[in-house]
Design a protein around this motif. Structure first.
Motif, mmCIF file in Angstrom:
data_model
loop_
_atom_site.group_PDB
_atom_site.id
_atom_site.type_symbol
_atom_site.label_atom_id
_atom_site.label_comp_id
_atom_site.label_asym_id
_atom_site.label_seq_id
_atom_site.Cartn_x
_atom_site.Cartn_y
_atom_site.Cartn_z
ATOM 1 N N TRP A 85 19.361 -20.495 -16.875
ATOM 2 C CA TRP A 85 18.418 -19.689 -17.640
ATOM 3 C C TRP A 85 17.442 -20.563 -18.422
ATOM 4 O O TRP A 85 16.713 -20.067 -19.276
ATOM 5 C CB TRP A 85 19.161 -18.793 -18.629
ATOM 6 C CG TRP A 85 20.077 -17.805 -17.996
ATOM 7 C CD1 TRP A 85 20.093 -17.395 -16.702
ATOM 8 C CD2 TRP A 85 21.121 -17.094 -18.657
ATOM 9 N NE1 TRP A 85 21.080 -16.476 -16.498
ATOM 10 C CE2 TRP A 85 21.730 -16.268 -17.691
ATOM 11 C CE3 TRP A 85 21.596 -17.069 -19.964
ATOM 12 C CZ2 TRP A 85 22.796 -15.424 -17.998
ATOM 13 C CZ3 TRP A 85 22.654 -16.233 -20.268
ATOM 14 C CH2 TRP A 85 23.245 -15.428 -19.297
ATOM 15 N N HIS A 86 17.462 -21.857 -18.162
ATOM 16 C CA HIS A 86 16.662 -22.803 -18.953
ATOM 17 C C HIS A 86 16.287 -23.972 -18.056
ATOM 18 O O HIS A 86 16.539 -23.947 -16.843
ATOM 19 C CB HIS A 86 17.458 -23.278 -20.167
ATOM 20 C CG HIS A 86 18.893 -23.576 -19.847
ATOM 21 N ND1 HIS A 86 19.274 -24.647 -19.066
ATOM 22 C CD2 HIS A 86 20.042 -22.918 -20.178
ATOM 23 C CE1 HIS A 86 20.589 -24.645 -18.935
ATOM 24 N NE2 HIS A 86 21.077 -23.615 -19.586
ATOM 25 N N ASP A 87 15.702 -25.007 -18.640
ATOM 26 C CA ASP A 87 15.233 -26.136 -17.828
ATOM 27 C C ASP A 87 16.326 -27.158 -17.526
ATOM 28 O O ASP A 87 16.056 -28.180 -16.891
ATOM 29 C CB ASP A 87 14.054 -26.822 -18.512
ATOM 30 C CG ASP A 87 14.447 -27.453 -19.853
ATOM 31 O OD1 ASP A 87 15.632 -27.353 -20.259
ATOM 32 O OD2 ASP A 87 13.555 -28.029 -20.501
ATOM 33 N N GLY A 88 17.545 -26.898 -17.976
ATOM 34 C CA GLY A 88 18.647 -27.806 -17.682
ATOM 35 C C GLY A 88 18.908 -28.847 -18.729
ATOM 36 O O GLY A 88 19.881 -29.608 -18.632
ATOM 37 N N SER A 89 18.066 -28.901 -19.743
ATOM 38 C CA SER A 89 18.240 -29.931 -20.778
ATOM 39 C C SER A 89 19.323 -29.571 -21.797
ATOM 40 O O SER A 89 19.741 -30.424 -22.576
ATOM 41 C CB SER A 89 16.921 -30.178 -21.506
ATOM 42 O OG SER A 89 16.480 -29.008 -22.167
ATOM 43 N N VAL A 90 19.780 -28.320 -21.781
ATOM 44 C CA VAL A 90 20.883 -27.919 -22.656
ATOM 45 C C VAL A 90 22.121 -28.722 -22.274
ATOM 46 O O VAL A 90 22.403 -28.934 -21.091
ATOM 47 C CB VAL A 90 21.161 -26.410 -22.529
ATOM 48 C CG1 VAL A 90 22.387 -26.016 -23.329
ATOM 49 C CG2 VAL A 90 19.949 -25.613 -22.980
ATOM 50 N N GLU A 91 22.852 -29.184 -23.280
ATOM 51 C CA GLU A 91 24.013 -30.044 -23.023
ATOM 52 C C GLU A 91 25.316 -29.358 -23.420
ATOM 53 O O GLU A 91 25.349 -28.547 -24.338
ATOM 54 C CB GLU A 91 23.874 -31.353 -23.798
ATOM 55 C CG GLU A 91 22.683 -32.193 -23.371
ATOM 56 C CD GLU A 91 22.527 -33.437 -24.224
ATOM 57 O OE1 GLU A 91 22.027 -34.439 -23.701
ATOM 58 O OE2 GLU A 91 22.896 -33.404 -25.419
ATOM 59 N N ARG A 92 26.381 -29.736 -22.721
ATOM 60 C CA ARG A 92 27.718 -29.247 -23.030
ATOM 61 C C ARG A 92 28.713 -30.403 -22.971
ATOM 62 O O ARG A 92 28.573 -31.336 -22.177
ATOM 63 C CB ARG A 92 28.148 -28.155 -22.041
ATOM 64 C CG ARG A 92 27.343 -26.850 -22.160
ATOM 65 C CD ARG A 92 27.585 -26.161 -23.473
ATOM 66 N NE ARG A 92 26.840 -24.909 -23.595
ATOM 67 C CZ ARG A 92 25.734 -24.758 -24.287
ATOM 68 N NH1 ARG A 92 25.201 -25.820 -24.895
ATOM 69 N NH2 ARG A 92 25.133 -23.585 -24.376
ATOM 70 N N ASP A 93 29.712 -30.322 -23.818
ATOM 71 C CA ASP A 93 30.819 -31.275 -23.857
ATOM 72 C C ASP A 93 31.922 -30.715 -22.969
ATOM 73 O O ASP A 93 32.462 -29.634 -23.238
ATOM 74 C CB ASP A 93 31.295 -31.429 -25.312
ATOM 75 C CG ASP A 93 32.396 -32.471 -25.481
ATOM 76 O OD1 ASP A 93 33.204 -32.663 -24.545
ATOM 77 O OD2 ASP A 93 32.461 -33.065 -26.563
ATOM 78 N N ASP A 132 21.759 -29.401 -16.053
ATOM 79 C CA ASP A 132 21.181 -29.556 -14.719
ATOM 80 C C ASP A 132 21.916 -30.642 -13.933
ATOM 81 O O ASP A 132 22.150 -30.503 -12.726
ATOM 82 C CB ASP A 132 19.682 -29.825 -14.787
ATOM 83 C CG ASP A 132 19.298 -31.027 -15.636
ATOM 84 O OD1 ASP A 132 20.179 -31.637 -16.272
ATOM 85 O OD2 ASP A 132 18.091 -31.357 -15.671
ATOM 86 N N ARG A 133 22.328 -31.696 -14.625
ATOM 87 C CA ARG A 133 23.075 -32.763 -13.947
ATOM 88 C C ARG A 133 24.508 -32.329 -13.632
ATOM 89 O O ARG A 133 25.058 -32.677 -12.582
ATOM 90 C CB ARG A 133 23.068 -34.016 -14.808
ATOM 91 C CG ARG A 133 21.660 -34.602 -14.992
ATOM 92 C CD ARG A 133 21.631 -35.707 -16.024
ATOM 93 N NE ARG A 133 20.261 -36.178 -16.244
ATOM 94 C CZ ARG A 133 19.896 -36.961 -17.240
ATOM 95 N NH1 ARG A 133 20.812 -37.380 -18.122
ATOM 96 N NH2 ARG A 133 18.640 -37.326 -17.374
ATOM 97 N N VAL A 134 25.107 -31.570 -14.542
ATOM 98 C CA VAL A 134 26.446 -31.045 -14.287
ATOM 99 C C VAL A 134 26.430 -30.158 -13.053
ATOM 100 O O VAL A 134 27.274 -30.294 -12.146
ATOM 101 C CB VAL A 134 26.967 -30.263 -15.506
ATOM 102 C CG1 VAL A 134 28.252 -29.514 -15.151
ATOM 103 C CG2 VAL A 134 27.216 -31.197 -16.678
ATOM 104 N N PHE A 135 25.465 -29.253 -12.991
ATOM 105 C CA PHE A 135 25.399 -28.344 -11.854
ATOM 106 C C PHE A 135 25.032 -29.082 -10.575
ATOM 107 O O PHE A 135 25.458 -28.702 -9.479
ATOM 108 C CB PHE A 135 24.396 -27.231 -12.128
ATOM 109 C CG PHE A 135 24.816 -26.300 -13.238
ATOM 110 C CD1 PHE A 135 26.148 -26.168 -13.602
ATOM 111 C CD2 PHE A 135 23.874 -25.560 -13.926
ATOM 112 C CE1 PHE A 135 26.541 -25.319 -14.624
ATOM 113 C CE2 PHE A 135 24.252 -24.700 -14.951
ATOM 114 C CZ PHE A 135 25.590 -24.580 -15.307
ATOM 115 N N GLY A 136 24.251 -30.155 -10.704
ATOM 116 C CA GLY A 136 23.971 -30.981 -9.542
ATOM 117 C C GLY A 136 25.229 -31.635 -9.005
ATOM 118 O O GLY A 136 25.424 -31.746 -7.789
ATOM 119 N N THR A 137 26.102 -32.068 -9.925
ATOM 120 C CA THR A 137 27.385 -32.642 -9.515
ATOM 121 C C THR A 137 28.247 -31.600 -8.825
ATOM 122 O O THR A 137 28.900 -31.873 -7.814
ATOM 123 C CB THR A 137 28.122 -33.217 -10.734
ATOM 124 O OG1 THR A 137 27.336 -34.255 -11.318
ATOM 125 C CG2 THR A 137 29.486 -33.773 -10.345
#
Length: 347
Positions: free
Chosen positions: A212-220, A257-262
Motif C-alpha cells: 500500500w506504499h512505496d516499500g520504504s516502510v520498515e519492520r523488525d 519492499d526488500r522483504v517482499f522481494g526476498t
C-alpha cells in the motif's frame, strides 16, 4: 545454577503451575515447546487441540476451553503461579484491526476477567502474587493506538488493566510488545497467518505481492522461536520487569519492499518459476496510519534487564515460513485483507 522459571516462594514445595492461554496458536505453540523444557506444571489452554511436546520435562495438562464463555477464564487459571496470556481476536473480514464486540470482549474483557480471577481474597502479598505475562503488539505504543476500536487500542486497554492490577498488588504484571513475528512454529510447523505467510502464499500461487506504499516502510522481523524464549526469559525476571511494558525484537528493521522481494525470490525456488512482482497498489479505505509508519523497535531495555538476545536470522525465518506454506499445499488465510497490502503482523 539457572534461575527458577517463576520467581518467588514455592507453593507447598510443588512445581510452579504455569498456565498458557492460547496454547494452540502460532506463537502459543512455540511458547509451549519452550515451557515444556522446564520443571514446571504446565496447563495448556486453547479452543483447538494443543499438541504436547515430545520428551517434555514439564508435567503437562491440556484443557480445551472457549475462554469467551462465562466462568472459563476463572477455571482455566485456578491455582496458577504464572499465566502467559496470548489469546487475541483480530476480528473483521476486511481489516485485521476491525472493531467489534467480540474483539473487545476477547482482547480487553479477558484481561479484566483474568485480573479478577487472580485477585486474592485476603490481603495482597506482592511477593507471592501470580505472574501475568501478556503478549501485546508494538503498535500499542504508537499514537494511533489511542484511536478507539482498533486492535492496537484494545491491546493498549488490556495493558492498562494489567498495570492497574499490578499496582494494586493483585498480580505481577509484565507486558511484552512484540515486533513482527515470523517463521515456523517448532511444535506445530505452522507459519502463522501474518504478513510473511500470506505474501508467501500469494507468491507460491503465482500472484503479485502488493504493497500500500512505496516499500520504504520498515519492520523488525522476529523469529517465533526467539519470541518464545523471550517469554520464558521474562518469566524468570518477572520481579524486575513487572509493572511496565517492554519491546521485544531484534532491533534491526528491514524495508518491506526488500522483504517482499526476498519472499518472492525464495518462493520461486519452490515453484521453479520466475519470482512474482512486488507492486504498489492504492490502499483500501480501512488502511490505518500504522501501515505507513515505521515503529520504534529498540529492545535494549529488555535485553539489559534479562540478557535475552535473538539468535535466528530474518532470512531463515522467511525461508521457514515459505517452506511451511509450500508444504501445507494451501495458502494461509489472512487475518484480514490488510495482510495482502503490506500491513504488519499483529505483534
Amino acid at each position: 545454577m539457572s534461575m527458577p522459571l517463576v520467581p518467588g516462594p514455592a507453593r507447598d514445595g510443588r512445581r510452579p503451575l504455569v498456565v498458557l492461554l492460547g496454547a494452540s496458536g502460532f506463537l502459543g505453540s512455540a511458547v509451549a515447546a519452550e515451557l515444556a523444557r522446564r520443571p514446571v506444571r504446565l496447563r495448556l489452554v486453547a479452543r483447538r487441540p494443543s499438541p504436547v511436546p515430545a520428551g517434555a520435562v514439564a508435567e503437562i495438562e491440556v484443557r480445551r476451553r472457549d475462554l469467551s464463555l462465562p466462568g472459563e477464564v476463572t477455571e482455566a487459571v485456578e491455582d496458577a503461579d504464572a499465566v502467559v496470556h496470548l489469546v487475541a481476536h483480530t476480528g473483521g473480514e476486511k481489516s485485521w484491526r476491525a472493531a467489534g464486540e467480540r474483539s473487545e470482549h476477547i482482547n480487553v474483557g479477558l484481561m479484566r476477567e483474568l485480573a479478577e480471577a487472580l485477585r486474592p481474597t485476603g490481603p495482597a502479598d506482592a511477593t507471592r502474587a501470580p505472574v501475568v505475562l501478556f503478549g501485546s503488539t508494538l503498535q500499542a505504543g504508537m499514537e494511533q493506538a489511542h484511536t478507539p476500536g482498533t486492535y492496537a487500542a484494545q491491546k493498549l486497554a488490556a495493558e492498562r488493566v494489567l498495570h492497574r492490577a499490578d499496582a494494586e498488588g493483585a498480580v505481577r504484571g509484565v507486558v511484552l510488545r512484540l515486533t513482527t513475528v515470523i517463521g515456523r512454529s517448532p511444535l506445530t510447523g505452522s507459519p502463522g497467518r501474518g504478513v510473511i505467510a500470506v505474501t508467501a502464499g500469494r507468491a507460491l500461487a503465482g500472484d503479485p505481492i502488493t504493497m500500500w506504499h512505496d516499500g520504504s516502510v520498515e519492520r523488525d522481523l522476529l523469529d517465533v522461536r526467539d519470541a518464545a524464549t523471550a517469554f520464558t526469559t521474562a518469566l524468570e525476571h518477572a520481579d524486575q520487569l513487572r509493572g511496565k511494558h517492554w519491546v521485544v525484537g531484534t532491533g534491526r528493521r528491514h524495508r518491506l519492499d526488500r522483504v517482499f522481494g526476498t519472499v518472492a525470490a525464495l518462493a520461486a525456488e519452490h515453484t521453479g518459476r520466475p519470482p512474482v512482482p512486488v507492486v504498489t497498489v492504492d490502499p483500501p479505505g480501512y488502511a490505518e496510519v500504522c501501515d505507513f509508519r515505521t515503529p520504534d523497535s529498540d529492545p535494549s531495555a529488555f535485553r539489559a534487564v534479562t540478557g535475552w538476545r535473538p539468535r535466528a536470522e530474518p532470512a531463515d525465518g522467511i525461508a521457514a515460513a515459505i517452506a511451511a506454506v509450500a508444504g501445507a499445499g494451501d495458502s494461509p488465510e489472512p487475518e484480514g485483507a490488510g495482510k495482502r497490502g503490506g500491513g504488519t503482523e499483529r505483534r
